[in-house]
Design an enzyme around this catalytic site. Structure first.
Site: not given
Ligand code: FAD
Length: 368
Positions: A116-117, A268, A326, A330, A353
């Site tokens: 609920e709120p 690597q 990552q 970009g 949950e």
């Protein structure tokens, strides 16, 4: 075999729409149709009620594979289990027959209305009330953040029937979308899982027959918590799927993308990132599958394992999807590639949950 079946269905019928579903913030109708056509929309429903009778691990695999291509769509099988499990765990035979059949057939979806709120982590602080009136109960209140609200025909609603008893004064009911007095708020504008509608559910003098109560009066909160012990594992499954989708995409990308005259996957530094991502994901998968086995066997340590699987897998999903962005540099930050969607989608698995702070409270109270 199950994994192969669902993976090919997900890649052919669900993946092609995932970006548009996210971009347009629309319900993944194509995914629902494809899942229903293959009987994969609510696999957990027992065979005696017309369902596929899948065990907890099989259900996890279905959710995982759908989430690998589209997290929003994975909420169809996941929330169908969440919404209906209170009926399966605690409902009368009549309720099971009435509500599980249409769910199994794909004629109706099931939502779960606890929050609920002003009652999130402290769900027992709910204000929604149910007052007895002869052979009926009359419900009034506001449920918030309800997944698939408006799309689902059926709602398990927790409401206060005896305010003096706090959590022991809460009862669970099945409310139907078509019940007079039920209405929905505007869809929330969210960071991720944009294809999964999240709306408020308003209950305005909703008068329902007394036999719609799930279990005995005062047992609703216990049923709600018992349900979460099982379904947190489905959120872990969703997290695994999102992370696997991001890892698979990044793995392919680093072999194609060239910098300094060679594929970036030859460095690597990149290989170590991928190794860590795969290691964490596999650890999360083992914990989730082990928790699923405990869910199926109703082991005494299920509460700890359900919370641990959800918490660990969702934290891993956030890390793996962030690393996948990552690895794409970009390009990973744009909507031209799926990993930014996966990173946004992963976040919710740490919140719903029960937030991961709440999972740690649950684990600490139920240490094995
Ligand atoms: C997209 C989405 C879908 C959802 N779907 C459903 C649904 O279908 N059905 C449903 O019933 N609910 C649903 N929820 C609600 C969800 O379960 C709640 O948002 C969640 O339980 C947290 O509650 P809250 O948002 O009120 O946060 P709050 O409880 O206000 O928490 C705010 C912060 O305080 C922290 N916190 C709170 N108490 C403690 C404590 N004791 N110790 C340490 N930290 C604490 C939390 O971890 C969190 O970081 C959904 C939510 C979202 C966003």
């Amino acid at each position: 075999m199950l994994r192969e079946t669902i993976r090919s269905l997900a890649e052919a019928k669900i993946a092609p729409h995932a970006a548009a579903v996210d971009e347009e913030g629309r319900f993944p109708r194509e995914a629902l149709d494809a899942l229903v056509a293959s009987d994969l929309h609510a696999v957990h429903v027992p065979e005696e009620y017309g369902g596929a009778g899948a065990d907890a691990l099989a259900t996890v695999i279905v959710i995982e594979e759908v989430a690998r291509v589209c997290a929003s769509s994975s909420l169809i099988p996941a929330v169908n289990k969440l919404g209906s499990l209170p009926v399966i765990l605690s409902g009368s035979e009549d309720l099971k027959k009435k509500y599980l059949g249409p769910l199994a057939k794909g004629d109706a979806m099931f939502s779960y209305a606890l929050s609920e709120p002003d009652a999130g982590s402290d769900a027992a602080g709910m204000k929604t009330k149910a007052v007895r009136d002869g052979d009926f109960w009359v419900l009034n209140g506001v449920k918030r953040w309800i997944t698939n609200a408006g799309e689902s025909e059926y709602y398990t609603v927790m409401a206060v029937t005896d305010p003096a008893k706090r959590s022991k004064g809460i009862s669970a009911f099945v409310v139907e979308k078509s019940d007079e007095g039920v209405s929905f708020g505007a869809p929330e504008k969210k960071l991720g899982i944009k294809g999964s509608p999240t709306r408020e559910v308003y209950l305005d003098n909703v008068r329902i027959p007394a036999d719609r109560m799930i279990g005995e009066e005062g047992t609703g909160f216990a049923t709600a918590m018992k349900t979460l012990d099982h379904t947190r594992i489905t959120i872990a499954a969703q997290a695994l799927g999102i992370a696997q989708g991001a890892l698979d995409y990044a793995k392919g990308y680093v072999q194609e993308r060239k910098q300094f005259g060679k594929p970036i996957g030859d460095f690597q530094g990149i290989q170590f990132m991928l190794a860590d991502m795969a290691m964490k994901l596999e650890a999360a998968r083992q914990l989730t599958y082990s928790a699923a086995a405990k869910s199926e066997r109703l082991d005494g340590d299920l509460t700890f394992f359900g919370a641990a699987a959800k918490c660990f897998a969702s934290d891993v999903a956030m890390e793996v999807t962030t690393d996948a962005v990552q690895l794409l540099g970009g390009y990973g930050y744009t909507r031209d590639y799926p990993v930014e969607r996966m990173m946004r989608d992963a976040k919710i698995t740490q919140i719903y949950e029960g937030t991961n702070q709440v999972q740690r409270i649950v684990m600490a109270r139920n240490l094995p």
